[in-house]
Design a protein around this motif. Structure first.
Motif: not given
Length: 219
Positions: A132-140, A180-182, A214-218
């Motif tokens: 799981l990845y946080d795009p705003q903080k650029s961290t897993i 957002k969580i990807y 690859a990624g998808t928003a959850v």
């Protein structure tokens, strides 16, 4: 006592989620570990369990490597800290519903993922890392789930076919409040340096090369 332990367990689950996220600075990580060990020691006292003595970093002291006098002082210091903590807790005038409020305000959630297939022409074995990845903080914000995929289009462990399942746990309100969580899948190719390498003398085996993502928003 049940409500008291329930409240402490909620705190520990929330702090565990923060520790596993891997996003805390070193000083905050050390402070959080001390809070966790302090809460555990206090809970053991409430439940009338054995007292665990620790060093300054929160690690359990080894009686085989620690002198009797040092152990005695550590026991004495730990007992004093817990006694002070009990006095602080007793001085707080909290209503009975406080623990229930805490439970409802800080629940934990889980995300269930079922990997049905992986379609990507690589030509060699691959490793899939899902997280799981946080795009705003650029961290897993989770641990990786590893799937080893064979070059023939099946899992390396054929027994896992149609059984590749994972549950990402310990997701608290802090995680759900993220914009957002990807779900990210990192693809690593395992094999030769160059897929076009036809010279057997130059073959290299077992090299791990980044291949794709690859990624998808959850949320």
């Amino acid at each position: 006592r049940f409500q008291q332990v329930q409240s402490m367990m909620c705190d520990l689950m929330e702090w565990r989620s923060q520790l596993l996220s891997g996003t805390l600075p070193k000083d905050e990580l050390k402070e959080l570990k001390q809070k966790v060990t302090s809460k555990i020691d206090y809970g053991n006292k409430v439940l009338e369990l054995d007292l665990i003595v620790r060093d300054e970093d929160g690690n359990i002291l080894d009686p085989d490597k620690t002198s009797v006098i040092s152990l005695f002082h550590a026991h004495e210091e730990a007992t004093n800290k817990i006694t002070e903590r009990i006095k602080e807790e007793m001085s707080k005038d909290q209503p009975d519903y406080a623990s229930y409020s805490r439970l409802s305000s800080s629940p934990t959630h889980s995300l269930y993922v079922f990997v049905r297939n992986f379609v990507c022409r690589i030509g060699e074995d691959a490793e899939l890392f899902m997280s799981l990845y946080d795009p705003q903080k650029s961290t897993i914000i989770s641990e990786n789930y590893l799937v080893r995929w064979g070059s023939r289009g099946f899992p390396k462990e054929i027994d896992m076919l149609n059984n590749l399942k994972v549950v990402f746990t310990d997701l608290g309100n802090k995680d759900l409040s993220r914009d957002k969580i990807y779900l990210i899948c990192q693809i690593v190719r395992v094999g030769t340096m160059d897929l076009r390498d036809s010279n057997s003398k130059k073959y290299t085996q077992g090299l791990r090369r980044p291949f794709g993502v690859a990624g998808t928003a959850v949320s």
